[in-house]
Scaffold this active site. Structure first.
Site, PDB file in Angstrom:
ATOM      1  N   GLY A 182      29.777 -42.600  23.389  1.00  0.00           N
ATOM      2  CA  GLY A 182      30.009 -42.539  21.950  1.00  0.00           C
ATOM      3  C   GLY A 182      31.299 -41.785  21.668  1.00  0.00           C
ATOM      4  O   GLY A 182      31.734 -40.962  22.481  1.00  0.00           O
TER       5      GLY A 182
ATOM      6  N   GLN B  27      37.407 -37.034  16.942  1.00  0.00           N
ATOM      7  CA  GLN B  27      37.774 -36.618  18.306  1.00  0.00           C
ATOM      8  C   GLN B  27      39.139 -37.134  18.749  1.00  0.00           C
ATOM      9  O   GLN B  27      39.703 -36.639  19.712  1.00  0.00           O
ATOM     10  CB  GLN B  27      36.714 -37.098  19.307  1.00  0.00           C
ATOM     11  CG  GLN B  27      35.377 -36.397  19.144  1.00  0.00           C
ATOM     12  CD  GLN B  27      34.352 -36.982  20.084  1.00  0.00           C
ATOM     13  OE1 GLN B  27      33.730 -37.978  19.769  1.00  0.00           O
ATOM     14  NE2 GLN B  27      34.201 -36.392  21.257  1.00  0.00           N
TER      15      GLN B  27
ATOM     16  N   CYS C 124      29.598 -33.859  25.811  1.00  0.00           N
ATOM     17  CA  CYS C 124      30.520 -34.348  24.780  1.00  0.00           C
ATOM     18  C   CYS C 124      31.894 -34.501  25.400  1.00  0.00           C
ATOM     19  O   CYS C 124      32.336 -33.630  26.156  1.00  0.00           O
ATOM     20  CB  CYS C 124      30.563 -33.347  23.629  1.00  0.00           C
ATOM     21  SG  CYS C 124      31.722 -33.798  22.336  1.00  0.00           S
ATOM     22  N   LEU C 125      32.567 -35.601  25.057  1.00  0.00           N
ATOM     23  CA  LEU C 125      33.915 -35.824  25.605  1.00  0.00           C
ATOM     24  C   LEU C 125      34.887 -34.722  25.171  1.00  0.00           C
ATOM     25  O   LEU C 125      35.889 -34.491  25.836  1.00  0.00           O
ATOM     26  CB  LEU C 125      34.448 -37.191  25.155  1.00  0.00           C
ATOM     27  CG  LEU C 125      33.711 -38.396  25.751  1.00  0.00           C
ATOM     28  CD1 LEU C 125      34.203 -39.691  25.128  1.00  0.00           C
ATOM     29  CD2 LEU C 125      33.889 -38.433  27.269  1.00  0.00           C
TER      30      LEU C 125
ATOM     31  N   HIS D 199      24.727 -37.110  16.948  1.00  0.00           N
ATOM     32  CA  HIS D 199      25.822 -36.345  17.575  1.00  0.00           C
ATOM     33  C   HIS D 199      27.172 -36.762  16.968  1.00  0.00           C
ATOM     34  O   HIS D 199      28.007 -35.910  16.634  1.00  0.00           O
ATOM     35  CB  HIS D 199      25.773 -36.605  19.084  1.00  0.00           C
ATOM     36  CG  HIS D 199      26.854 -35.953  19.886  1.00  0.00           C
ATOM     37  ND1 HIS D 199      26.588 -35.008  20.857  1.00  0.00           N
ATOM     38  CD2 HIS D 199      28.211 -36.110  19.898  1.00  0.00           C
ATOM     39  CE1 HIS D 199      27.730 -34.619  21.416  1.00  0.00           C
ATOM     40  NE2 HIS D 199      28.724 -35.276  20.855  1.00  0.00           N
ATOM     41  N   GLU D 200      27.374 -38.080  16.809  1.00  0.00           N
ATOM     42  CA  GLU D 200      28.672 -38.560  16.289  1.00  0.00           C
ATOM     43  C   GLU D 200      28.853 -38.222  14.812  1.00  0.00           C
ATOM     44  O   GLU D 200      29.954 -37.882  14.381  1.00  0.00           O
ATOM     45  CB  GLU D 200      28.822 -40.072  16.495  1.00  0.00           C
ATOM     46  CG  GLU D 200      28.760 -40.552  17.937  1.00  0.00           C
ATOM     47  CD  GLU D 200      29.650 -39.800  18.895  1.00  0.00           C
ATOM     48  OE1 GLU D 200      30.640 -39.173  18.476  1.00  0.00           O
ATOM     49  OE2 GLU D 200      29.337 -39.825  20.098  1.00  0.00           O
TER      50      GLU D 200
ATOM     51  N   HIS E  11      30.126 -34.845  14.464  1.00  0.00           N
ATOM     52  CA  HIS E  11      31.585 -34.758  14.666  1.00  0.00           C
ATOM     53  C   HIS E  11      32.332 -35.016  13.354  1.00  0.00           C
ATOM     54  O   HIS E  11      33.321 -34.352  13.046  1.00  0.00           O
ATOM     55  CB  HIS E  11      32.055 -35.804  15.683  1.00  0.00           C
ATOM     56  CG  HIS E  11      31.947 -35.373  17.114  1.00  0.00           C
ATOM     57  ND1 HIS E  11      32.579 -34.262  17.614  1.00  0.00           N
ATOM     58  CD2 HIS E  11      31.309 -35.942  18.172  1.00  0.00           C
ATOM     59  CE1 HIS E  11      32.321 -34.151  18.923  1.00  0.00           C
ATOM     60  NE2 HIS E  11      31.545 -35.154  19.275  1.00  0.00           N
TER      61      HIS E  11
HETATM   62 NI    NI Z   1      30.816 -35.558  21.229  1.00  0.00          NI
END
Ligand code: NI
Length: 179
Positions: free
Chosen positions: A46, A51, A91-92, A133-134, A137
């Site tokens: 995701g 991000q 998380c990225l 989660h997204e 963000h």
């Molecule tokens: Ni993330």
């Protein structure tokens, strides 16, 4: 399409609140294409526009094993939550950190597609976790914000240490939980 740079914690730009998308044009399609390419390349399941330093309410997700079921949600909202579930998340934007986070088990989501049409659906399990989660963000929140103060302090220390040593990707965790 192009690979975009993913911002990493504690970058302040990850704290900006994203604005709703109002124009459904080719540049939006381009952004979504680039975000998908960046997410698959990372690799992750995701990615939120925040991000990649674009502060619009756009998220992309693919929780399938075959990586052939991309979901793109514009201006996503959770209109109903049910149950509680705890799942390990990564998380990225917070590389190498994996922690259990408590979230709703099932969510009802309303969003727009790339043409601006409204869709509404129920999600559960990994997809529900990923959507929550997204959307966090897009609000400028990270999953580490949901941890206890002590855990957050440990995460901060680990990231500082990792940044000094510049290691490769953490091999001990499955990619399937990097959101
Ligand atoms: Ni993330």
């Amino acid at each position: 399409m192009a690979l975009l740079t993913i911002l990493a914690f504690p970058d302040d730009r990850l704290r900006k609140k994203a604005s709703p998308v109002e124009v459904f044009d080719d540049s939006l399609k381009q952004l979504v294409g680039d975000m998908l390419e960046t997410m698959y390349n990372a690799p992750g399941i995701g990615l939120a526009a925040t991000q990649v330093n674009v502060h619009k309410r756009v998220i992309v997700i693919d929780v399938s094993e075959e990586k052939n079921s991309a979901v793109c949600l514009i201006n996503p909202e959770i209109i109903e939550k049910r149950g509680v579930e705890e799942m390990e998340e990564g998380c990225l934007s917070v590389p190498g950190v994996f922690e259990k986070v408590r979230r709703a088990q099932c969510v009802r989501v309303r969003a727009l597609d790339l043409e601006g049409n409204t869709t509404e659906f129920d999600a559960e399990g990994l997809l529900a976790v990923c959507i929550q989660h997204e959307i966090d963000h897009l609000e400028g929140h990270l999953f580490v914000d949901r941890l206890s103060p002590l855990k957050r302090q440990l995460v901060r220390k680990k990231i500082k240490k990792d940044q000094r040593h510049r290691p490769g990707k953490s091999p001990s965790h499955p990619v399937s939980s990097v959101i």
